[in-house]
Design an enzyme around this catalytic site. Structure first.
Site, PDB file in Angstrom:
ATOM      1  N   HIS A  48      11.676  57.770  12.915  1.00 50.06           N
ATOM      2  CA  HIS A  48      12.745  58.204  13.816  1.00 50.06           C
ATOM      3  C   HIS A  48      13.558  57.004  14.315  1.00 50.06           C
ATOM      4  O   HIS A  48      13.056  56.201  15.074  1.00 50.06           O
ATOM      5  CB  HIS A  48      12.077  58.930  14.989  1.00 50.06           C
ATOM      6  CG  HIS A  48      13.009  59.470  16.015  1.00 50.06           C
ATOM      7  ND1 HIS A  48      13.017  59.018  17.313  1.00 50.06           N
ATOM      8  CD2 HIS A  48      13.964  60.432  15.933  1.00 50.06           C
ATOM      9  CE1 HIS A  48      13.923  59.686  17.998  1.00 50.06           C
ATOM     10  NE2 HIS A  48      14.512  60.546  17.189  1.00 50.06           N
ATOM     11  N   HIS A  90      22.768  56.630  17.637  1.00 51.72           N
ATOM     12  CA  HIS A  90      22.331  57.908  18.200  1.00 51.72           C
ATOM     13  C   HIS A  90      23.184  58.426  19.350  1.00 51.72           C
ATOM     14  O   HIS A  90      23.599  59.587  19.350  1.00 51.72           O
ATOM     15  CB  HIS A  90      20.871  57.796  18.674  1.00 51.72           C
ATOM     16  CG  HIS A  90      20.403  59.051  19.347  1.00 51.72           C
ATOM     17  ND1 HIS A  90      20.511  59.257  20.706  1.00 51.72           N
ATOM     18  CD2 HIS A  90      19.860  60.193  18.835  1.00 51.72           C
ATOM     19  CE1 HIS A  90      20.044  60.456  21.010  1.00 51.72           C
ATOM     20  NE2 HIS A  90      19.636  61.041  19.895  1.00 51.72           N
TER      21      HIS A  90
HETATM   22  O1  G3P Z   1      16.873  64.121  14.506  1.00 58.62           O
HETATM   23  C1  G3P Z   1      15.642  64.676  14.794  1.00 58.62           C
HETATM   24  C2  G3P Z   1      15.394  64.685  16.234  1.00 58.62           C
HETATM   25  O2  G3P Z   1      14.898  63.465  16.578  1.00 58.62           O
HETATM   26  C3  G3P Z   1      16.604  65.050  17.013  1.00 58.62           C
HETATM   27  O3  G3P Z   1      16.706  64.345  18.156  1.00 58.62           O
HETATM   28  O4  G3P Z   1      18.110  63.165  19.687  1.00 58.62           O
HETATM   29  O5  G3P Z   1      16.492  61.897  18.329  1.00 58.62           O
HETATM   30  O6  G3P Z   1      18.525  62.826  17.282  1.00 58.62           O
HETATM   31  P1  G3P Z   1      17.496  62.992  18.342  1.00 58.62           P
HETATM   32 CA    CA Z   2      18.318  62.307  15.007  1.00 62.16          CA
END
Ligand code: G3P
Ligand code: CA
Length: 344
Positions: A48, A90
């Site tokens: 992530h 992000h």
């Molecule tokens: O992208 C998968 C999930 O982590 C969505 O949350 O806010 O980390 O993009 P974000």
């Molecule tokens: Ca994400």
């Protein structure tokens, strides 16, 4: 006292029963079969924003470390600069993870897409991490840069076998045409073959926006897509309706793990009821609808194990090493050697 003991014992027994029934309902093998049909690893380990527990998110060392740890996928959030460059970032604005306040005073809350790439290249996207996480700080994190998409593609190419890419069109409604630009970039660099038949799961595409997934489906139907859900969506639509929508454009759903459902960060204004969507009743329903379930963002061993039992098919994680170790996979090198290997 006796009454309290009776209540506690009954609660423990009920929890055990619910776990057993839930595990049976989830039929984890069904998820595995779905993943195999899509040619996805199972359970998939999705780094992530890179190995973002250990290094500043979405930066070069975060992706390099995830790659060397052996993650199946490098996860990234795709946005676009004012002058049309695809970048990996992000947040909506630059204030949390860069020194935008010093470099561009007054533009702290300006949308990322209002900056040119040359402007973004002047920002330090690493020092915030050293201040916030002093125990994990490294001098080399100072002055890390925001990455372009093509830079992350090149990082992924640097290992054999190379990790896959798990790409989110973030806030896609702000960037008209970004889906076509993405697919053309991936095709030009050999990541997808638009003429191929059958699923190509070296890339997985994800979005909270159904429209964006529909556009991606039209452009590259053979690339698996995952519909991300959040509190607002589930409160508005309900689980079954979301599954039906997901089925029209995706092969899977991305939903929260146990911690998020129970945490103070849960958006109670959007969803007064806390949905445990990784509970076996839910994962079983998704599997029966033909959808794999990937959970975010799972960073500890207990939760990883519980979610595997509940039928989850993959994990977005800031600590890919933990998720890999659970399946007896991952690099044999200890973390210090990995840092040495990637030059940080
Ligand atoms: O992208 C998968 C999930 O982590 C969505 O949350 O806010 O980390 O993009 P974000
Ligand atoms: Ca994400």
């Amino acid at each position: 006292m006796k009454l309290l003991m009776t209540v506690v014992s009954a609660a423990v027994a009920l929890a055990g029963l619910a776990l057993a029934v839930g595990a049976a309902l989830s039929a984890p093998s069904r998820g595995k079969r779905l993943a195999q049909a899509l040619r996805m690893p199972h359970p998939a380990v999705i780094a992530h924003r890179g190995a973002s527990y250990y290094a500043p998110e979405s930066t070069r060392p975060a992706y390099l470390l995830a790659r060397e740890m052996g993650a199946d996928y490098l996860e990234l959030d795709l946005q676009r600069t004012r002058d049309g460059v695809l970048i990996v970032f992000h947040d909506d604005d630059l204030s949390r993870t860069t020194d935008v306040a010093e470099v561009f005073p007054g533009r702290e809350r300006a949308p990322v897409g209002s900056f040119t790439f040359e402007e973004l290249a002047r920002l330090d996207a690493g020092s915030w991490f050293n201040r916030r996480f002093p125990k994990r700080a490294r001098p080399a994190f100072r002055s890390l840069r925001i990455l372009r998409l093509d830079e992350v593609l090149a990082l992924a190419e640097g290992k054999d076998p190379r990790p896959g890419l798990y790409i989110e069109t973030k806030s896609a409604h702000r960037y008209p045409g970004i889906e076509r630009q993405l697919i053309e970039t991936l095709a030009a660099q050999g990541w997808i073959d638009r003429a191929a038949v059958g699923p190509q799961s070296r890339v997985i595409l994800q979005s909270f926006e159904l429209d964006s997934l529909a556009r991606l489906q039209a452009l590259a139907p053979q690339v698996p897509r995952v519909f991300l859900i959040d509190e607002t969506l589930i409160a508005r639509e309900g689980w079954n309706s979301l599954l039906k929508k997901a089925q029209t454009v995706a092969s899977g759903i991305g939903t929260w793990g146990l911690r998020h459902a129970l945490s103070p960060r849960w958006d109670r204004a959007a969803a007064p009821v806390r949905y445990l969507t990784t509970w076996p009743w839910y994962t079983g329903g998704a599997h029966r609808a033909g959808l794999v379930v990937h959970a975010w963002t799972v960073n500890d061993r207990c939760e990883l194990r519980a979610l595997r039992l509940f039928g989850v098919d993959g994990f977005f994680t800031d600590r890919p090493d933990l998720a890999l170790a659970m399946g007896g996979r991952g690099s044999a090198l200890e973390p210090g050697r990995l840092w040495e290997k990637i030059g940080y």
